[in-house]
Write a protein that holds these residues in place. Sequence first.
Motif, mmCIF file in Angstrom:
data_model
loop_
_atom_site.group_PDB
_atom_site.id
_atom_site.type_symbol
_atom_site.label_atom_id
_atom_site.label_comp_id
_atom_site.label_asym_id
_atom_site.label_seq_id
_atom_site.Cartn_x
_atom_site.Cartn_y
_atom_site.Cartn_z
ATOM 1 N N PRO A 26 0.902 -1.234 -0.086
ATOM 2 C CA PRO A 26 0.057 0.242 0.186
ATOM 3 C C PRO A 26 0.919 1.208 0.046
ATOM 4 O O PRO A 26 2.118 1.215 0.545
ATOM 5 N N ASN A 27 0.354 2.248 -0.578
ATOM 6 C CA ASN A 27 1.207 3.488 -0.836
ATOM 7 C C ASN A 27 0.601 4.655 0.360
ATOM 8 O O ASN A 27 -0.509 5.242 -0.031
ATOM 9 N N GLY A 46 4.723 1.526 0.877
ATOM 10 C CA GLY A 46 5.338 2.249 -0.052
ATOM 11 C C GLY A 46 4.720 3.801 0.186
ATOM 12 O O GLY A 46 3.718 3.888 1.098
ATOM 13 N N THR A 47 5.362 4.779 -0.630
ATOM 14 C CA THR A 47 4.667 5.937 -0.492
ATOM 15 C C THR A 47 4.155 6.427 -1.857
ATOM 16 O O THR A 47 4.761 5.697 -2.993
ATOM 17 N N SER A 49 4.139 9.472 -4.526
ATOM 18 C CA SER A 49 4.510 10.979 -4.696
ATOM 19 C C SER A 49 3.451 11.756 -4.964
ATOM 20 O O SER A 49 3.332 13.016 -4.524
ATOM 21 N N ALA A 50 2.354 11.172 -5.782
ATOM 22 C CA ALA A 50 1.098 12.241 -5.914
ATOM 23 C C ALA A 50 0.366 12.554 -4.507
ATOM 24 O O ALA A 50 0.037 13.648 -4.395
ATOM 25 N N GLY A 51 0.076 11.638 -3.758
ATOM 26 C CA GLY A 51 -0.516 11.691 -2.602
ATOM 27 C C GLY A 51 0.274 12.711 -1.512
ATOM 28 O O GLY A 51 -0.251 13.576 -1.073
ATOM 29 N N MET A 52 1.538 12.429 -1.381
ATOM 30 C CA MET A 52 2.327 13.283 -0.852
ATOM 31 C C MET A 52 2.198 14.827 -1.224
ATOM 32 O O MET A 52 2.023 15.521 -0.282
ATOM 33 N N ALA A 53 2.480 14.981 -2.532
ATOM 34 C CA ALA A 53 2.547 16.340 -3.059
ATOM 35 C C ALA A 53 1.191 17.331 -2.801
ATOM 36 O O ALA A 53 1.189 18.146 -2.374
ATOM 37 N N ASP A 87 8.808 6.350 -3.058
ATOM 38 C CA ASP A 87 8.619 6.755 -4.365
ATOM 39 C C ASP A 87 9.355 8.166 -4.538
ATOM 40 O O ASP A 87 8.932 9.229 -4.182
ATOM 41 N N ILE A 88 10.419 8.085 -5.160
ATOM 42 C CA ILE A 88 11.304 9.384 -5.479
ATOM 43 C C ILE A 88 11.300 9.866 -6.701
ATOM 44 O O ILE A 88 12.075 10.496 -7.355
#
Length: 283
Positions: A26-27, A46-47, A49-53, A87-88
């Motif tokens: 899961p991210n 996992g992470t 990138s879309a959700g974090m940003a 996710d980088i």
Amino acid sequence: MNYQNRSIKFHTFQQLHSQSSTFVLPNAWDASSARIFQESGFKAIGTTSAGMAISLGYSDGENLPFEKLMEALKMIVNSVIVPVSADIEAGYGTSIEEVVENVRQIISTGVVGINLEDGTGNPEDPIFDVSVQAEKISAINELSRSLNMPLFINARTDLYWLNIGDSVFRLQSAINRAKAYQKAGADCIFIPGVKNIDTIEKLRQEISCPINLLAGEGTPSLNRLSETGIERISSGSAPFRATVTLLRKISEDIINHGNFQRMIDDVITYKDVAELIKPSTDM
């Protein structure tokens, strides 16, 4: 996190890719989503990138400042005891040296894996040359060895995600890139956008290292993927988007119908949600 704890987490994460069935990664986008995933029983996180940003007010595509990415990764890693992979995107650098230096800093957050994509974000030149991307992966692999900090490299190819070329070209190019990335030191190949089971089976036949797919509409079932020998499937930004969708529905219910039930019925209590941010005991 001390070296021993990190080493345990790395090997735990690595072993998840050699199970008899496909494991779901899961991210998460913040500490609370990471804790919920952990408490639900996921063995690694996992992470996205879309959700974090987007949750922090930025658009996806390396628009989240690198310093904020680092802060978010630290909060997620510190909120759980399971392994975390970051996710980088394409590495936040215009040169291999910049990407490697960024990965050096990312390793310090405690993550034990990374996703590194070969999409450039440039519509005119959408994907990095395979030799450049392989060199980048090799340099990151060398960095992790020099630091004595093993790092699980999930090398993503965006051929299917960006719909580059025809089906024959995409398949053969994905296979060629997978082999080049594996030779350069990648531990797993991430191919988002591929859903056709015949294509997945052909990829499985040609690629000897673990394969990571992205869950979405039309993705084969977990049982089918396990039978095919796919080691990992990621949720991507879907859980974040599902959460935003629920917020939209709650808002529409209140504004249009004066109804609060969707945000009241069968939801986690204040006490329980407050527990999510309590410090997590490290391994």
